[in-house]
Design an enzyme around this catalytic site. Structure first.
Site, PDB file in Angstrom:
ATOM      1  N   ASP A  14       0.788  -1.245   0.000  1.00  0.00           N
ATOM      2  CA  ASP A  14       0.000   0.000   0.000  1.00  0.00           C
ATOM      3  C   ASP A  14       0.821   1.298   0.000  1.00  0.00           C
ATOM      4  O   ASP A  14       0.534   2.219   0.767  1.00  0.00           O
ATOM      5  CB  ASP A  14      -0.972   0.007   1.194  1.00  0.00           C
ATOM      6  CG  ASP A  14      -1.993  -1.128   1.140  1.00  0.00           C
ATOM      7  OD1 ASP A  14      -1.955  -1.922   0.183  1.00  0.00           O
ATOM      8  OD2 ASP A  14      -2.832  -1.218   2.065  1.00  0.00           O
ATOM      9  N   ASP A  52      -4.461  -0.719  -1.842  1.00  0.00           N
ATOM     10  CA  ASP A  52      -5.753  -0.556  -1.169  1.00  0.00           C
ATOM     11  C   ASP A  52      -6.689   0.077  -2.201  1.00  0.00           C
ATOM     12  O   ASP A  52      -6.319   1.078  -2.845  1.00  0.00           O
ATOM     13  CB  ASP A  52      -5.535   0.370   0.033  1.00  0.00           C
ATOM     14  CG  ASP A  52      -6.456   0.101   1.204  1.00  0.00           C
ATOM     15  OD1 ASP A  52      -6.777  -1.071   1.482  1.00  0.00           O
ATOM     16  OD2 ASP A  52      -6.860   1.095   1.861  1.00  0.00           O
ATOM     17  N   HIS A  54     -10.636   0.926  -2.704  1.00  0.00           N
ATOM     18  CA  HIS A  54     -12.004   0.939  -2.185  1.00  0.00           C
ATOM     19  C   HIS A  54     -12.993   1.609  -3.134  1.00  0.00           C
ATOM     20  O   HIS A  54     -12.675   2.641  -3.741  1.00  0.00           O
ATOM     21  CB  HIS A  54     -12.052   1.689  -0.854  1.00  0.00           C
ATOM     22  CG  HIS A  54     -11.165   1.123   0.213  1.00  0.00           C
ATOM     23  ND1 HIS A  54     -11.146  -0.207   0.547  1.00  0.00           N
ATOM     24  CD2 HIS A  54     -10.267   1.731   1.045  1.00  0.00           C
ATOM     25  CE1 HIS A  54     -10.278  -0.397   1.530  1.00  0.00           C
ATOM     26  NE2 HIS A  54      -9.722   0.758   1.845  1.00  0.00           N
ATOM     27  N   HIS A  58     -17.366   3.023   0.847  1.00  0.00           N
ATOM     28  CA  HIS A  58     -16.860   1.769   1.453  1.00  0.00           C
ATOM     29  C   HIS A  58     -17.151   1.703   2.954  1.00  0.00           C
ATOM     30  O   HIS A  58     -17.111   2.733   3.647  1.00  0.00           O
ATOM     31  CB  HIS A  58     -15.345   1.673   1.209  1.00  0.00           C
ATOM     32  CG  HIS A  58     -14.764   0.364   1.602  1.00  0.00           C
ATOM     33  ND1 HIS A  58     -13.878   0.214   2.650  1.00  0.00           N
ATOM     34  CD2 HIS A  58     -14.952  -0.875   1.087  1.00  0.00           C
ATOM     35  CE1 HIS A  58     -13.537  -1.067   2.753  1.00  0.00           C
ATOM     36  NE2 HIS A  58     -14.171  -1.745   1.820  1.00  0.00           N
ATOM     37  N   HIS A  87     -10.471   7.105   1.643  1.00  0.00           N
ATOM     38  CA  HIS A  87      -9.097   6.973   1.131  1.00  0.00           C
ATOM     39  C   HIS A  87      -9.033   5.897   0.060  1.00  0.00           C
ATOM     40  O   HIS A  87      -9.862   4.995   0.015  1.00  0.00           O
ATOM     41  CB  HIS A  87      -8.136   6.615   2.278  1.00  0.00           C
ATOM     42  CG  HIS A  87      -8.406   5.258   2.866  1.00  0.00           C
ATOM     43  ND1 HIS A  87      -9.419   5.035   3.768  1.00  0.00           N
ATOM     44  CD2 HIS A  87      -7.817   4.055   2.639  1.00  0.00           C
ATOM     45  CE1 HIS A  87      -9.436   3.752   4.085  1.00  0.00           C
ATOM     46  NE2 HIS A  87      -8.488   3.125   3.408  1.00  0.00           N
ATOM     47  N   LYS A 112      -6.978  -4.921  -3.000  1.00  0.00           N
ATOM     48  CA  LYS A 112      -7.752  -5.458  -1.879  1.00  0.00           C
ATOM     49  C   LYS A 112      -8.657  -4.377  -1.311  1.00  0.00           C
ATOM     50  O   LYS A 112      -8.398  -3.189  -1.487  1.00  0.00           O
ATOM     51  CB  LYS A 112      -6.811  -6.003  -0.801  1.00  0.00           C
ATOM     52  CG  LYS A 112      -5.902  -4.934  -0.243  1.00  0.00           C
ATOM     53  CD  LYS A 112      -4.903  -5.498   0.728  1.00  0.00           C
ATOM     54  CE  LYS A 112      -4.025  -4.404   1.268  1.00  0.00           C
ATOM     55  NZ  LYS A 112      -4.740  -3.357   1.997  1.00  0.00           N
ATOM     56  N   CYS A 157      -2.075  -2.890   7.688  1.00  0.00           N
ATOM     57  CA  CYS A 157      -1.989  -3.830   6.560  1.00  0.00           C
ATOM     58  C   CYS A 157      -0.725  -4.686   6.591  1.00  0.00           C
ATOM     59  O   CYS A 157      -0.775  -5.869   6.254  1.00  0.00           O
ATOM     60  CB  CYS A 157      -2.177  -3.093   5.251  1.00  0.00           C
ATOM     61  SG  CYS A 157      -3.894  -2.526   5.080  1.00  0.00           S
TER      62      CYS A 157
HETATM   63  C1  VGL Z   1      -4.616   0.678   5.716  1.00  0.00           C
HETATM   64  C2  VGL Z   1      -6.105   1.738   7.080  1.00  0.00           C
HETATM   65  C3  VGL Z   1      -7.076   1.646   6.101  1.00  0.00           C
HETATM   66  C4  VGL Z   1      -3.220   0.156   5.526  1.00  0.00           C
HETATM   67  C5  VGL Z   1      -5.566   0.574   4.728  1.00  0.00           C
HETATM   68  O1  VGL Z   1      -2.756   0.066   4.366  1.00  0.00           O
HETATM   69  O2  VGL Z   1      -2.571  -0.161   6.556  1.00  0.00           O
HETATM   70  N1  VGL Z   1      -4.890   1.240   6.893  1.00  0.00           N
HETATM   71  N2  VGL Z   1      -6.792   1.065   4.929  1.00  0.00           N
HETATM   72 ZN    ZN Z   2      -8.203   1.088   3.358  1.00  0.00          ZN
END
Ligand code: VGL
Ligand code: ZN
Length: 211
Positions: A14, A52, A54, A58, A87, A112, A157
């Site tokens: 990410d 990431d 979404h 979401h 985000h 994901k 993550c």
């Molecule tokens: C993440 C919060 C929400 C991450 C992703 O990549 O750690 N954290 N979405």
């Molecule tokens: Zn996220």
């Protein structure tokens, strides 16, 4: 020093604009790890990126729940779910990789969190902890057995990817100085404890790159 083998992969989690300073869910110092990840990626025989990804509205967005605020936790049908600012919306600028990320040889980009009603911190399982993303099957088919994790965020993550990867019999190591945490109350200690319990090694980039 760690000697890399043909069955090793770097999993860079990410590294997207929204998680970098100025982004919707900006993580302090996260842009500093980009050159480290680039150098690591050059040393690895295989590199996998996660993204990431979404849809608008979401379930992990506070804005999708009336009266809710970012960073609080709700009870989702599949268990507790932390809420975040909007985000990494599919196809948005914030969802793009950091412009400094230079990994043209990445072999897989695994997206994901693309389903409206369930989040996915882990690159292996969605947040119900049972629905697979397909990554374990991909790695097994390709004979990749040892994973070195870096990227964002250490305490979300990266954490859940390392834990689930270990449960699925991949050897997972976390390159700590190539990650940065979101840092919610207690989240870093909880991550270190989870790694210790799972026997996940925390290493430094220089153990791979030399100093
Ligand atoms: C993440 C919060 C929400 C991450 C992703 O990549 O750690 N954290 N979405
Ligand atoms: Zn996220």
């Amino acid at each position: 020093m760690i000697t890399l083998q043909a069955t090793d992969a770097l999993l860079a989690v990410d590294l997207q604009n929204d998680f970098c300073p100025g982004g919707a869910l900006g993580i302090a110092g996260s842009d500093e790890i980009v050159p480290v990840v680039n150098a690591l990626a050059r040393a690895f025989p295989h590199v996998i990126l996660t993204q990431d990804w979404h849809p608008p509205g979401h379930i992990s967005f506070a804005s999708a729940h009336r009266g809710a605020k970012p960073y609080q936790t709700i009870a989702a049908p599949y268990g507790p779910q932390a809420l975040w600012p909007d985000h990494c919306i599919q196809n948005s600028h914030g969802a793009k990789f950091h412009p400094g990320l230079d990994v043209p040889h990445a072999e897989l980009v695994l997206r994901k969190g693309y389903r409206l009603d369930i989040d996915a911190y882990s690159a292996f399982l969605e947040n119900d902890h049972v629905t697979p993303t397909g990554l374990a099957g991909y790695l097994r088919e390709r004979g990749l057995t040892r994973l070195f994790l870096c990227g964002l965020a250490y305490d979300f993550c990266v954490r859940f990817t390392a834990i689930d990867g270990t449960s699925q019999d991949f050897e997972c190591l976390v390159i700590e100085d190539a990650t940065r945490p979101v840092k919610l109350p207690g989240s870093i200690d909880a991550t270190r404890q989870a790694f210790a319990e799972a026997g996940i090694q925390r290493i430094q980039a220089e153990e791979i790159l030399g100093s």
